[in-house]
Structures are given as C-alpha cells and as structure tokens.
Design an enzyme around this catalytic site. Structure first.
Site, short mmCIF file in Angstrom:
data_model
loop_
_atom_site.label_atom_id
_atom_site.label_comp_id
_atom_site.label_asym_id
_atom_site.label_seq_id
_atom_site.Cartn_x
_atom_site.Cartn_y
_atom_site.Cartn_z
CG HIS A 148 -71.10 -19.98 -54.04
ND1 HIS A 148 -72.25 -19.54 -53.46
CD2 HIS A 148 -70.68 -21.03 -53.31
CE1 HIS A 148 -72.52 -20.28 -52.41
NE2 HIS A 148 -71.58 -21.20 -52.28
CD GLU A 278 -70.30 -22.83 -44.77
OE1 GLU A 278 -69.68 -22.00 -45.46
OE2 GLU A 278 -71.53 -22.98 -44.81
CD GLU A 314 -74.56 -21.92 -42.91
OE1 GLU A 314 -73.60 -21.70 -43.70
OE2 GLU A 314 -75.71 -22.16 -43.29
CG HIS A 317 -74.11 -25.70 -41.98
ND1 HIS A 317 -73.03 -25.44 -42.79
CD2 HIS A 317 -75.21 -25.40 -42.70
CE1 HIS A 317 -73.47 -24.99 -43.96
NE2 HIS A 317 -74.78 -24.95 -43.92
CG ASP A 342 -71.30 -18.91 -43.56
OD1 ASP A 342 -70.51 -17.94 -43.61
OD2 ASP A 342 -71.53 -19.65 -44.54
CG ASP A 353 -78.80 -25.07 -44.18
OD1 ASP A 353 -78.83 -24.35 -43.17
OD2 ASP A 353 -77.88 -25.02 -45.02
CG ASP A 355 -79.26 -21.14 -45.22
OD1 ASP A 355 -78.57 -21.55 -44.28
OD2 ASP A 355 -79.03 -21.42 -46.41
CG ASP A 385 -74.83 -19.11 -45.94
OD1 ASP A 385 -75.72 -18.90 -46.78
OD2 ASP A 385 -74.06 -20.09 -45.99
#
Ligand code: XUL
Ligand code: CO
Length: 482
Positions: A148, A278, A314, A317, A342, A353, A355, A385
C-alpha cells in the site's frame, strides 16, 4: 529519602512534560537507528550488513528434510502439468504484514520489535525497511511483492509532501527490485486516515472523493513506474454502518464513477497491468459493497465495467462472507474474473479476518484445482496477505511462516495435478451430467428446447430415474490424492 528523590524526579518530569520539553527532546533528534544496535547503523542512517544474518538462502530439500528453513514441497524450477512450480504459484510478499505488522490487536500493544526498527516513521526508517524487504524476498527466493502507498512511505503535512515521500522510497524500491524482482501489485490505503471514516470513493464528502482520487492516481503512477503487473482496489471503508443514514444507490454510483476514472487513467498513462477488486463482506464496515465474488461481478456488470476489471480473491474474505475459498474462486473463474489470490486462511472459531498463513493441505488442493482450471493466474499470483500470530516474535518466524505457506500451496498444486492426471474425479462429474450429452440434453444446453417440447418428452418418458450423487466416492478420490 529514596521516596522523596523519586517524587522530586517525578515532579520534574511532569513539569517538563507540561512544557512540552520531553516531546521536544524526542522530536528534536529524530531517531534513525535503533538505540541498541552499536555499530550496525551509521550516521547517515544506512544499515550496514545483513538484516537476517542467521538465515541462509532458502533451498528445496524435499519432504524428508527436518530443517524448518528449507522447502519440502516447493521446488521452483520443477515442472508440474507442463509449467514450472514458480510460474503456477507466482508468490508475493505483502509488505504491510511482513514489515509493518506490529502484533498489536484491539486489546494489546505491539509485540514485535524487529532489530532494524527504530520506533519512528521517518523516511530513513522507510528506506531501511525497504532494504529489509528485498533481502527477505531474495533469501526466500520469491520474485514478487505487494504494497500500500502508506505502508512504504510516511504521510507528509500536505498531499504534495506525502507524494514526495512516496517518490523517494519508490526510487529506492525500483533500484532494489533490479530486473529479477517484480511488483505483483500496488494499492492505495484508503482506510487508515480519519479523512476516510465515511469511505473514499463512497464517502458522503465530495472533497474526500477527490482526495481519494488523487491518492489512487499517484498510487497507480508509482505502481506503473515500478513495473507493477496489477493494481488492487480493496474497499475497506467502501460500505456502510447503517442504511438509515446512507444513500446506498448514490454511493454505489460514485464507486462506479471512481472505477471508470481509474480505468481511463490507466489507459492514459499506458499502464498495462490488470485492475483488480478484492471482495470482502465486512470489517471494518458492517457491510462492504464488494461483499463477495458474485456481488462484485454483478456490480461490474451493472456499471459496464466488465472487461476492464478482474477480481483478487482472498480466502479469509471468502469464508467471512459465508462461502468456502474454493466457492469464491470458482465463482470468479466461471465469470472470467479470476485475476489474483490473496493467500491466507481464517480460524473456524474466530469470526474475523485473522489473516493466517494457509496450512490446510485439503483447502490448498481445492484452491489449486481452481487455479489449474483457470490456466494459472498470470499476470496475477499468490500474494501472502497473511501475518504472524501476535505471540510469534522471532525474526525467523517471518521465514518459517512464508515457507510453510508456500509449501502448503506447492503441496496443493502437486495433489491437484495428481487428481487431474488420474482423471477419476473428472470422470465422476462427467458421468453425473451425462444425460445432458443426449440429443435432447444438447438441445437444452443450446437454448433450443421450449417448454412444449419438454412437456411432450416428460409425458413420453414417465417418471425419471435419478442416479446417486456419489459424494462420498468423490470425497474418497479427493482424499486419496492428499
Ligand atoms: C484487508 C486486506 C487488504 C488488501 C489490500 O482485509 O486484505 O490488506 O489486501 O488493501
Ligand atoms: Co487482501
């Protein structure tokens, strides 16, 4: 007596604090090197030597190895179904988790204090982190990374200053990429700053929409400059907390206008990378507009954006939206929209989430079945991710986590290839629908069977014979490949 001294020192500190002297002292000499590093960091803030001195270049040793710092299943150059593993997998390191993840959560402070961090968000620190990123990528032996805008360079006082900070760090990234490492994708962080509290492209404030546009414009430019293969839109705050105060139709129209402008700007600057949305159902908003693959596909279709934009699915997600990762991958694939993954996973008991790095071989095999059916992901890839757990605090854990995630997907690829080469699962599915291979079935599929004709046939054939779905057999075949 001792107590008195302590009290006195406390009063002086309080006084200094009131006078803002302490913060002045801290700010007056912005730290550029960690306090406890001795000779590792020189005056001009350049880091000397390696960031990961104890870690060798990670090699493939095969499944029998007990060494945690080698690949057991990922053998980059090995061919599977006519393509090198590295070309099926196209792994990427996510800068934000690996180099900006602190271990903080809503209930607790940061737990990770990497030796190269000095506790500041200075440009010098941003550059040092970037060097650490590329040493990490090189040692891991992957070819790609993602970022980012705001996690690689600090905000300035104005947008101009922020852009200049970004340019400075991006120039270094370009140099460190060399001609071997590629940027899988860049993106703009439109969710952290308070200005984006109502969203970016879907904010109720027109000036915020404009600011978000300016930020995305710049992020697209630097992505292009770095030779980015894709550009991602994750709409963290493009959604709502309550429909009572929200004009959903107007917000969705704004989002579409925003994306149209991005497609136009991409063409204008000659950026050939794929634009990717996404999907995520919620978190941080109660409802995010790009809920899942199907919702996002419908949004793209409604606004005539198909063709210009694909999807970055993802896994965590997808599971938050109530689907399996495999479901959302298949939904994206059959709509011709599967552009990137992702790679991560959630926790079956925790509802957010998390991750995590994917370690479930069954899930990885299903993911890879979709990827193979898609003919691969290029120009997309697998972006990790994923982050270390808050309690994992050793530098080597960063390597172990990525190695484990890469090996899991590599194992998934090997298993999926086995299933495809064996053919029995495909045969089971083919048989299940074989009645549609008949003359009437072909007419139905070609859209040439009207209700009158079908009614005649139904009467002629009588009660249909219905075959078993063979789910347990399908599961048995699948398991045998793991
Ligand atoms: C958040 C998330 C983001 C995007 C990029 O859940 O996945 O990190 O991948 O903005
Ligand atoms: Co993501």
């Amino acid at each position: 007596m001792i107590l008195e001294k302590k009290n006195m020192a406390g009063r002086i500190l309080l006084l200094l604090l009131c006078m803002n002297v302490v913060s002045f002292i801290v700010n007056a000499a912005p730290q550029t090197c960690p306090a406890d590093l001795g000779g590792k960091c020189s005056e001009d803030s350049e880091w000397e030597g390696e960031f990961f001195p104890g870690i060798p270049k990670i090699k493939y040793e095969g499944p029998s190895s007990k060494n945690p710092l080698v690949y057991k299943w990922y053998n980059a150059e090995e061919e599977i179904l006519g393509k090198k593993m590295k070309d099926w997998l196209r792994f990427s390191v996510a800068f934000w988790h690996t180099f900006r993840g602190t271990g903080a959560d809503p209930f607790g402070a940061p737990t990770k204090f990497w030796p190269w961090e000095d506790g500041t968000n200075s440009i010098a620190m941003a550059k040092r982190r970037m060097r650490a990123n590329f040493e990490f990528i090189n040692k891991l032996g992957v070819d790609r990374w993602c970022f980012h805008d705001r996690d690689i360079a600090p905000d300035g006082k104005t947008l101009e200053e922020t852009n200049a900070n970004l340019d400075e760090v991006v120039a270094l990234a370009k140099e460190l990429q060399g001609d071997k490492i590629r940027l899988l994708w860049g993106t703009a962080q439109l969710f952290m700053h308070p200005r984006y509290m109502h969203g970016g492209a879907t904010s109720s404030e027109m000036a915020v929409y404009a600011y978000a546009a300016a930020q995305v414009k710049k992020a697209m430019e630097v992505t292009h400059y770095l030779g980015g293969e894709n550009y991602v839109f994750w709409g963290g705050r493009e959604g709502y907390q309550s429909l009572l105060n929200t004009d959903m139709e107007r917000e969705l129209d704004h989002l579409a206008r925003f994306l149209e402008a991005a497609v136009a700007y991409k063409k204008k600057i000659g950026f050939n990378g794929t634009l990717l949305i996404e999907p995520k159902p919620q978190e941080p908003t109660k409802h995010q507009y790009d809920w899942d693959a199907a919702t996002t596909a419908n949004f793209l279709r409604k606004y005539g954006l198909l063709g210009g934009i694909q999807l970055n699915i993802e896994c965590n997600h997808a599971t938050l939206s109530g689907h399996s990762c495999h479901h959302d991958l298949e939904t994206a694939r059959i709509n011709g929209l599967l552009g990137n993954i992702d790679a991560n996973t959630g926790d079956p008991q925790i509802g957010w989430d998390t991750d995590q790095f994917l370690t479930d071989i069954g899930e990885a095999t299903m993911v890879m079945l979709s990827v193979i059916r898609n003919g691969g992901l290029a120009p997309g890839g697998f972006n990790f991710d994923a982050k270390l757990r808050r309690e994992s605090t050793d530098v080597e854990d960063l390597f172990i986590a990525h190695i484990s995630g890469m090996d899991t997907l590599a194992r998934g690829l090997r298993n999926a290839a086995k299933l495809i080469e064996d053919g029995s699962l495909a045969e089971l599915v083919r048989k299940r629908y074989s009645s549609f291979d008949s003359e009437i079935g072909a007419q139905i599929e070609a859209g040439k069977a009207d209700f009158e004709m079908l009614e005649k046939k139904a009467m002629e054939w009588g009660e249909p014979k219905v075959a078993s779905a063979k789910q347990e057999l399908a599961e048995m075949i699948f398991q045998s490949a793991l």
